[in-house]
Design a protein around this motif. Structure first.
Motif, PDB file in Angstrom:
ATOM      1  N   ARG A  72      12.154  41.901  58.583  1.00 45.23           N
ATOM      2  CA  ARG A  72      13.495  42.054  58.000  1.00 45.23           C
ATOM      3  C   ARG A  72      14.297  43.177  58.653  1.00 45.23           C
ATOM      4  N   GLY A  78      16.273  40.479  60.906  1.00 43.89           N
ATOM      5  CA  GLY A  78      17.373  40.988  60.092  1.00 43.89           C
ATOM      6  C   GLY A  78      18.571  40.057  60.097  1.00 43.89           C
ATOM      7  N   PHE A  81      17.775  36.933  57.992  1.00 43.45           N
ATOM      8  CA  PHE A  81      17.777  37.206  56.552  1.00 43.45           C
ATOM      9  C   PHE A  81      19.199  37.451  56.040  1.00 43.45           C
ATOM     10  N   THR A  87      13.322  34.444  55.668  1.00 47.57           N
ATOM     11  CA  THR A  87      12.327  35.482  55.908  1.00 47.57           C
ATOM     12  C   THR A  87      11.117  34.860  56.584  1.00 47.57           C
TER      13      THR A  87
END
Length: 229
Positions: A72, A78, A81, A87
């Motif tokens: 994440r 990142g 997400f 995820t």
């Protein structure tokens, strides 16, 4: 744990992870094998090295690189997400990603042999008859390399099924979510009195891997005969 719901969960999850890994990685493996077999360009050797890097890197290193990239807080993880709510770290889809990356070099090698076995004169003949490059690939090349694709997929499946180091580093071994056969065996070895469960999983793992290797060897022998013809 022998043949109880937890056992079947582990086996079914392992098969799901390996299957998804190969289905997603296979198109990329075909394209990469074609580029390496049919194109010469600056950086060809570098690309070949990068493709085969997972074979020589410690699997834990590959898993760590996946974690810092697709976690994440990683650049790719990142973005996924924040943008899509996806995820990968510590999920079964992350396990499939790790397994696919570890199996990718074996798939590329097998499929590349299939391209090497194709008589390029057949492709040239189809092109002179007016077929577009895409049609030549779909109607001439692809059927001819089918044994190589199948061999690569089966061999990759066996590798994905047995993947441990990268997977446990990237997604851990969460029961019912990311615990595959190899990570389950490792976990059970740490618990006294679980020898029977370990043996059962080991036998299942051997049967699945041997079956995949036998099929892959048979397909590889077909390619060898084609090369010798």
């Amino acid at each position: 744990m022998q043949f109880d719901p937890a056992f079947w969960t582990i086996v079914s999850l392992s098969l799901k992870v390996a299957s998804v890994a190969i289905l997603v990685a296979l198109p990329f493996a075909i394209i990469t094998a074609w580029v390496l077999a049919r194109r010469q360009f600056w950086g060809h050797g570098l690309l070949n090295g990068i493709v085969h890097l997972p074979l020589v890197l410690p699997p834990v290193v590959t898993g760590y690189l996946l974690l810092i990239t697709f976690g994440r807080n990683g650049p790719v993880g990142g973005f996924l997400f924040d943008t899509f709510g996806i995820t990968l770290a510590f999920t079964w889809t992350g396990a499939a990603l790790a397994a696919g990356i570890m199996a990718f070099p074996l798939m590329v090698r097998a499929i590349r042999l299939g391209f090497d076995a194709v008589d390029t004169g057949l492709e040239a003949a189809a092109a002179t008859l007016g077929a577009s490059p895409l049609r030549v690939f779909m109607t001439v090349t692809l059927p001819l390399i089918a044994p190589g694709i199948l061999a690569g997929a089966v061999l990759g499946f066996a590798k994905a099924l047995g993947e441990f180091g990268a997977t446990i580093t990237f997604v851990a071994a969460i029961p019912g979510q990311t615990q595959t056969i190899p990570s389950a065996i490792y976990g059970l070895l740490q618990v006294p009195g679980q020898e029977g469960a370990v043996v059962t999983l080991v036998v299942v793992s051997i049967i699945l891997a041997m079956g995949a290797l036998i099929v892959s060897e048979w397909l590889s022998s077909r390619m060898a005969k084609r090369l010798a013809a």
